[in-house]
Design an enzyme around this catalytic site. Structure first.
Site, PDB file in Angstrom:
ATOM      1  N   ASP A   1       0.842  -1.189   0.000  1.00 58.02           N
ATOM      2  CA  ASP A   1       0.000   0.000   0.000  1.00 58.02           C
ATOM      3  C   ASP A   1       0.879   1.241   0.000  1.00 58.02           C
ATOM      4  O   ASP A   1       1.886   1.294   0.716  1.00 58.02           O
ATOM      5  CB  ASP A   1      -0.909   0.017   1.233  1.00 58.02           C
TER       6      ASP A   1
ATOM      7  N   ALA B   1     -17.899   7.895   0.864  1.00 56.43           N
ATOM      8  CA  ALA B   1     -17.258   7.109  -0.192  1.00 56.43           C
ATOM      9  C   ALA B   1     -18.026   7.227  -1.500  1.00 56.43           C
ATOM     10  O   ALA B   1     -17.457   7.072  -2.587  1.00 56.43           O
ATOM     11  CB  ALA B   1     -17.162   5.649   0.234  1.00 56.43           C
TER      12      ALA B   1
END
EC number: 7.2.2.6
Length: 682
Positions: A307, A379
């Site tokens: 990540d 989101a």
């Protein structure tokens, strides 16, 4: 944060390991290690022969047979001691976690809400799906998910990290571990496991299990060692009729000594210890591996999915620049950006407020006094902002703002598109600010690449490991950061489905993939990856999908996990090379001593010029036993590891452990022979 490392030969552990080594002399324990089982049988046989000789029932040198028998038993004991010491170190590390399971009773709620009636029940009677209430000062009685409330939790008993963490309902910070302590407030928790299945229970059972599952490489090596043992057993068995035909039959004691010195007892005696020690080193790094198979797979990994945020970059993106659209001055953009961020408590939001204050002395304003309405980020919308008077200000991703502008009848300016591309190419993340349908400009959010990370990736590349950066950023930003960090590839605008597809693609090419994750959306990819390190701060679903759990919740730990796995494989390979190589030197000691009387030509092989046949055989057997105990520290700590290519690593190990395995026995056997002669023992 790593746990305090135990001294290699902690006195308490050594005493306990010696006791366990004696217990392991029983045949049920010995047959699990075929090589050492042959030595055990040889020890028993020579003991019986020496007793028979001492009683006069058999002709021969009873003292010599007793000496050989004694050192064969010592060989078995040393092998048992190596395994027992490795197991003892793992158990000692797990014992600290046993003390965590202190909860005697739990408050089981009759309804899944705070304030409901509760029954006091023993914690070990809680079942999956039960709802419990824990308040400040309580020990969490089970693994579970927070369904209501928020609290500060002390997880130091498990992670070793003294700083408390926040656990709250919803999101990726709802998972709690049994045995941790509530410091403030309260939580309503739904138990996610049955008794005996908690994270602590699984970990303790793993390190204390009576039977550790062998890994595929360990099984393959064991098969090779068994094959070599059978070959040498058959070869030794044929030597007696040859010597008898020559008129000078070799004694059974000498044949047993020859067999033990021929078979790979060094690696046979240390193999289990190496595997246990690998898992112990992983635990020492605060990483819990569910099996030795996971540790071994870490050593074979050739693709790392990392990540971006927190692993490659520091993870604290800061506003670095206001870039106004054509016809808009920078102060107007800064004022609108600050207003949109007044109620935004994220690090990015606070940095926008601070940058506007530093550049234009724009003071923070109270949202309530302005009678404004804050619009939170979601989101779905991928933007946040504020409604104040008749002004509607939003900030968010390029695509989200473009849709917002077009939905309000506006047009997204071409010059802003160019500014967005410019920011992305510099490795920053662009946030677009809009008022109504008018685009005001772009905020550049800059994340800092960690110092030294490029060099670490270069080392991984030397080892043949490909690094892939995973990020939600657009392709331009991802490409810029990937180039700055020195990764081999990147996956931009990553979704859980895209991660899973990428892992399957690499695995279809025959590669082994490692990754980290902490959210429920990471669970499918974690379950698919060959090495999946779940963060302890993550959700229960992520921890169940992974085959390792990082107690420190540090995504960078994945690189250390790979190093530990490779060190374990290198240790096993190096000691196997050493073991097989030092058998060659023992041939030059024993074969001339055993058969020179029958075949005088074999005296040419006595290049060490040992004192006598008896001293040569006894010296080889003594060396064979002592080398195991001398190599125990190396088996437990692992060989020194340097990031090299596979061919360079092979050459290095052949020089050190291959050549060393040839030379050390010549020196060791000669020294032992001299000592036996000087002391008049032969």
């Amino acid at each position: 944060m790593s746990r305090k490392q135990l001294a290699l030969f902690e006195p308490t552990l050594v005493v306990q390991a010696l006791k366990e080594a004696v217990k392991k002399l029983n045949p049920q324990a010995q047959w699990r290690n075929p090589v050492m089982f042959i030595v055990w049988i040889g020890s028993l046989l020579t003991t019986c022969i020496s007793i028979a000789m001492a009683s006069g029932a058999m002709p021969g040198n009873a003292l010599f047979s007793a000496a050989i028998s004694g050192w064969l038993w010592v060989t078995v004991l040393f092998a048992n001691f190596a395994e027992a010491l490795a197991e003892g170190r793992s158990k000692a590390q797990a014992n600290s976690l046993k003390g965590v399971k202190k909860t005697a009773f739990a408050r089981k709620l009759r309804e899944p809400k705070y304030g409901a009636a509760a029954d006091k029940v023993p914690a070990d009677q809680l079942r999956k799906g039960d709802i419990v209430l824990v308040e400040a000062g309580d020990i969490i009685p089970c693994d579970g998910e927070v369904i209501e409330g928020g609290a500060s939790v002390d997880e130091s008993a498990i992670t070793g990290e003294s700083a408390p963490v926040i656990r709250e309902s919803g999101g990726d910070f709802a998972s709690v571990t049994g045995g941790t302590r509530i410091l403030s407030d309260w939580l309503v928790i739904e138990c996610s496991v049955n008794p005996g299945e908690t994270f602590l229970d699984r970990m303790i059972a793993m390190v204390e299990g009576a039977q550790r599952r062998k890994t595929p490489n360990e099984i393959a090596l064991t098969i090779l060692l068994i094959a070599l043992t059978i070959v040498f057993l058959l070869a030794t068995a044929t030597l007696w009729p040859f010597s008898a035909w020559g008129g000078n039959a070799v004694s059974v004691t000498v044949l047993v000594a020859l067999l033990v010195c021929l078979i790979p007892t060094t690696i046979g005696g240390l193999l289990s210890a190496i595997g246990v020690a690998g898992m112990s080193r992983m635990l020492g790094a605060n990483v819990i591996a569910t099996s030795g198979r996971a540790v071994e797979a870490a050593g074979d990994v050739d693709v790392l999915l990392l990540d971006k945020t927190g692993t490659i970059t520091l993870g604290n993106r800061q506003a670095s620049e206001f870039i106004p659209a054509q016809g808009v001055d920078e102060k107007t953009l800064a004022d609108a950006a600050q207003l949109a961020s007044l109620a935004d408590e994220t690090p990015e939001g606070r940095s926008i407020v601070i940058l506007a204050k530093q550049r234009f002395n724009l003071r923070e304003r109270d949202v309530q006094s302005l009678h404004a309405t804050f619009v939170p980020f979601t989101a779905q919308s991928r933007m946040s902002g504020i409604n104040i008077d008749n002004r509607m200000i939003r900030k968010g991703s390029v695509d989200a703002i473009r849709r917002h502008v077009e939905a309000n009848g506006g047009h997204f300016p071409t010059d802003v598109d160019q500014k967005v591309d410019q920011v992305a190419r510099q490795g920053a993340t662009p946030l677009v600010v809009v008022e109504g349908s008018r685009v005001l400009g772009v905020i550049a959010l800059k994340d800092i690449v960690k110092g030294g990370i490029k060099e670490r990736f270069a080392q991984l590349r030397k080892m043949g490991i490909k690094t892939v950066m995973i990020t939600g950023d657009n392709r331009l930003t991802a490409a810029a950061i990937a180039a700055e960090a020195g990764v081999d590839d990147f996956l931009a605008e990553a979704t859980p489905e895209a991660k899973l597809a990428l892992i399957r693609q690499y695995q279809a090419e025959g590669r082994l993939v490692a990754m980290t994750g902490d959210g429920t959306n990471d669970a499918p990819a974690l379950a698919q990856a060959d090495v999946a390190v779940a963060m302890n701060s993550g959700t229960q679903a992520a921890k169940e999908a992974g085959n390792m759990v990082d107690l420190d919740s540090n995504p960078t730990k994945l690189i250390e996990v790979v190093h530990i796995g490779k060190q374990m494989l290198m240790t096993r390979g190096s000691l196997t090379t050493f073991s097989i190589a030092n058998d060659v030197a023992k041939y030059f000691a024993i074969i001339p001593a055993a058969f020179a009387a029958t075949y005088p030509q074999l005296n040419a092989l006595n290049i060490m010029r040992l004192h006598s046949p008896d001293s040569a055989i006894l010296s080889a057997v003594i060396f064979n036993a002592l080398i195991i105990v001398f190599l125990i520290p190396l088996a437990l700590k692992g060989v020194s590891y340097k990031p090299l290519t596979a061919s360079a690593m092979l050459r290095r190990n052949l020089w050190i452990y291959g050549l060393g395995g040839l030379l050390v026995p010549f020196i060791g056997i000669k020294v032992i022979d001299l000592l036996l002669t000087v002391c008049g023992l032969v």
